[in-house]
Scaffold this motif. Structure first.
Motif, mmCIF file in Angstrom:
data_model
loop_
_atom_site.group_PDB
_atom_site.id
_atom_site.type_symbol
_atom_site.label_atom_id
_atom_site.label_comp_id
_atom_site.label_asym_id
_atom_site.label_seq_id
_atom_site.Cartn_x
_atom_site.Cartn_y
_atom_site.Cartn_z
ATOM 1 N N ALA A 69 0.863 -1.188 0.000
ATOM 2 C CA ALA A 69 0.000 0.000 0.000
ATOM 3 C C ALA A 69 0.896 1.234 0.000
ATOM 4 C CB ALA A 69 -0.929 -0.023 1.201
ATOM 5 N N LEU A 70 1.602 1.399 -1.107
ATOM 6 C CA LEU A 70 2.539 2.511 -1.260
ATOM 7 C C LEU A 70 2.065 3.361 -2.440
ATOM 8 C CD1 LEU A 70 5.876 0.449 -1.039
ATOM 9 C CD2 LEU A 70 4.592 1.492 0.839
ATOM 10 N N ALA A 71 2.224 4.659 -2.323
ATOM 11 C CA ALA A 71 1.831 5.537 -3.432
ATOM 12 C C ALA A 71 3.080 6.179 -4.017
ATOM 13 C CB ALA A 71 0.880 6.620 -2.927
ATOM 14 N N VAL A 72 3.128 6.260 -5.352
ATOM 15 C CA VAL A 72 4.252 6.906 -6.035
ATOM 16 C C VAL A 72 3.731 8.144 -6.756
ATOM 17 C CG1 VAL A 72 6.084 6.645 -7.753
ATOM 18 C CG2 VAL A 72 5.375 4.676 -6.388
ATOM 19 N N TYR A 73 4.357 9.276 -6.507
ATOM 20 C CA TYR A 73 3.997 10.514 -7.194
ATOM 21 C C TYR A 73 5.110 10.852 -8.181
ATOM 22 C CZ TYR A 73 0.538 11.500 -3.495
ATOM 23 O OH TYR A 73 -0.515 11.447 -2.628
ATOM 24 N N ALA A 74 4.732 11.133 -9.432
ATOM 25 C CA ALA A 74 5.705 11.573 -10.444
ATOM 26 C C ALA A 74 5.303 12.978 -10.880
ATOM 27 C CB ALA A 74 5.697 10.620 -11.631
ATOM 28 N N PRO A 75 5.905 14.009 -10.297
ATOM 29 C CA PRO A 75 5.429 15.377 -10.502
ATOM 30 C C PRO A 75 5.689 15.956 -11.886
ATOM 31 C CG PRO A 75 7.302 15.327 -8.984
ATOM 32 C CD PRO A 75 7.013 13.916 -9.352
ATOM 33 N N PHE A 76 4.882 16.937 -12.229
ATOM 34 C CA PHE A 76 5.143 17.830 -13.360
ATOM 35 C C PHE A 76 4.653 19.199 -12.900
ATOM 36 C CE2 PHE A 76 0.950 15.996 -13.858
ATOM 37 C CZ PHE A 76 0.139 17.094 -14.130
ATOM 38 N N PRO A 77 5.152 20.270 -13.518
ATOM 39 C CA PRO A 77 4.773 21.596 -13.044
ATOM 40 C C PRO A 77 3.254 21.781 -13.073
ATOM 41 C CG PRO A 77 6.671 21.750 -14.483
ATOM 42 C CD PRO A 77 6.188 20.328 -14.575
ATOM 43 N N GLY A 78 2.706 22.168 -11.937
ATOM 44 C CA GLY A 78 1.267 22.418 -11.836
ATOM 45 C C GLY A 78 0.456 21.221 -11.369
ATOM 46 N N MET A 79 1.095 20.077 -11.168
ATOM 47 C CA MET A 79 0.351 18.874 -10.762
ATOM 48 C C MET A 79 -0.357 19.103 -9.425
ATOM 49 S SD MET A 79 1.818 15.036 -10.110
ATOM 50 C CE MET A 79 2.135 15.113 -8.350
ATOM 51 N N PRO A 80 -1.618 18.699 -9.321
ATOM 52 C CA PRO A 80 -2.285 18.806 -8.024
ATOM 53 C C PRO A 80 -1.734 17.740 -7.066
ATOM 54 C CG PRO A 80 -3.779 17.858 -9.661
ATOM 55 C CD PRO A 80 -2.490 18.156 -10.369
ATOM 56 N N GLU A 98 8.880 10.931 -6.687
ATOM 57 C CA GLU A 98 10.030 10.992 -7.584
ATOM 58 C C GLU A 98 10.191 12.446 -8.005
ATOM 59 O OE1 GLU A 98 8.982 7.775 -10.347
ATOM 60 O OE2 GLU A 98 10.483 6.603 -9.282
ATOM 61 N N ALA A 99 11.016 13.151 -7.281
ATOM 62 C CA ALA A 99 11.126 14.605 -7.427
ATOM 63 C C ALA A 99 12.017 14.970 -8.609
ATOM 64 C CB ALA A 99 11.714 15.188 -6.134
ATOM 65 N N TYR A 100 12.116 16.266 -8.868
ATOM 66 C CA TYR A 100 13.013 16.753 -9.917
ATOM 67 C C TYR A 100 14.469 16.659 -9.423
ATOM 68 C CZ TYR A 100 8.605 18.995 -11.246
ATOM 69 O OH TYR A 100 7.296 19.239 -11.557
ATOM 70 N N GLY A 101 15.354 16.375 -10.357
ATOM 71 C CA GLY A 101 16.797 16.487 -10.108
ATOM 72 C C GLY A 101 17.249 15.906 -8.787
ATOM 73 N N THR A 102 17.874 16.740 -7.979
ATOM 74 C CA THR A 102 18.462 16.259 -6.720
ATOM 75 C C THR A 102 17.441 16.184 -5.580
ATOM 76 O OG1 THR A 102 19.109 18.530 -6.237
ATOM 77 C CG2 THR A 102 20.798 17.107 -7.206
ATOM 78 N N GLY A 103 16.169 16.239 -5.926
ATOM 79 C CA GLY A 103 15.130 16.085 -4.889
ATOM 80 C C GLY A 103 14.322 17.347 -4.676
#
Ligand code: ASP
Length: 328
Positions: A207-218, A232-237
């Protein structure tokens, strides 16, 4: 005396055959005849075949992987090494879980598969399997992925191509071996400190959630069943820490004892929450640095720690340490 290798089949394109209308690839019965199909294996080792299951690896569940760890422990006692035929889609995850759970096995566990089925012309299955069985006889205690021209440490590996025969990479660790005219084993193969905590592998928290962001993501709050989060953040976190919804998500995790690990969308290099102000803000709100863990090693580690009843503090400790040679 001939070397003995336990060959465990789990499915994947390797043994698939065309089926249905429209025609798609599905698991076929080919593997039962593997020794007839690839007779040259007899020159390399005496093989014992176990069919654990026969599935597209996209349908492999964590419980299946824990079973594989048990099968390998129970059945490999009199063998020099183990080869696991597995679909490529989730091979890196299986390799990560097994890399942790079998770090103390003391013999090679070689995962392999193929991009084209063994029954097709120009298939890479035959060469990969012969290489994998050869590696399994070489006595190097590693759980690794043998594919194309490389043997890679499983806990550092990712699938990177759906069509190249060189489908896998370990972006933060050189290959364990080059598979060319000769097998050239590198000096770090088999050499790593084993620091896997005891008591893991009875259960896996999925029961783990993974978020893969993009600019403006809610930044929606995780479902209430979720026990751990990987962003999974941008670059160095780096993350848009000015966003109230992201702040709320982080505070929600902290209040509910849900470990929140920050990884990177970049496969090469790793997270360092001390480089940028945004990273520092994430750390201050409770984020755990995923360092150089691949997505698969991170999910495997978090799943194993939480599956054994671990706390967010245990998850933090786990990410600060290399358990089985994974770059951290
Ligand atoms: N879908 C297949 C699998 O992972 C792909 C492959 O094996 O290459 O089982």
């Amino acid at each position: 005396m001939a070397k003995r290798v336990l060959l465990v089949h789990t499915g994947g394109t390797f043994g698939m055959a065309p089926s249905g209308t429209p025609v798609t690839l599905a698991p076929g019965p080919l593997v039962a005849r593997i020794l007839e199909e690839v007779p040259e294996l007899a020159e390399v080792a005496e093989l014992r075949l176990t069919v654990a299951f026969n599935r597209d690896s996209a349908s492999v569940e964590p419980g299946d992987i824990l079973d594989l760890a048990r099968i390998i422990r129970q059945q490999s006692g009199d063998c020099d090494g183990v080869v696991l035929i597995h679909g490529t889609d989730t091979m890196a995850y299986t390799a990560s879980v097994l890399g942790f759970l079998l770090a103390d096995l003391g013999k090679p566990v070689v995962l392999t598969g193929s991009q084209r089925p063994l029954a097709y012309v120009r298939s890479d299955a035959r060469g990969n399997l012969v290489d994998a069985v050869t590696l399994a006889t070489r006595g190097v205690p590693e759980v690794g992925v043998c594919f194309g021209e490389h043997w890679l440490r499983g806990v550092a590996t990712e699938k990177r191509s759906v069509h190249r025969y060189q489908a896998f990479e370990s972006p933060n660790l050189p290959p364990l071996a080059e598979l060319g005219l000769h097998i050239q084993m590198h000096p770090h193969a088999g050499r790593f400190e084993r620091q896997v905590p005891a008591g893991l592998g009875q259960a896996m928290e999925c029961a783990l959630a993974v978020y893969a962001p993009f600019p403006g993501m809610p930044w929606v709050l995780p479902h209430e069943s979720i026990r751990g989060v990987l962003i999974e953040a941008y670059g160095t976190g780096n993350l848009p820490m000015q966003r109230p919804d992201l702040q709320a998500l982080m505070d929600h995790c902290r209040r509910r004892d849900i470990p929140l690990v920050v990884g990177s969308l970049c496969p090469s290099g790793g997270v360092d929450l001390k480089t940028y102000e945004l990273g520092r803000m994430a750390a201050e709100r409770g984020a755990i640095s995923g360092g150089m863990h691949t997505r698969w090693a991170a999910l495997a580690k978090m799943g194993l720690v939480l599956g054994a009843g671990g706390t967010p503090g245990d998850v933090r400790d786990a990410f600060g340490k290399s358990w089985a040679g994974e770059p951290v």
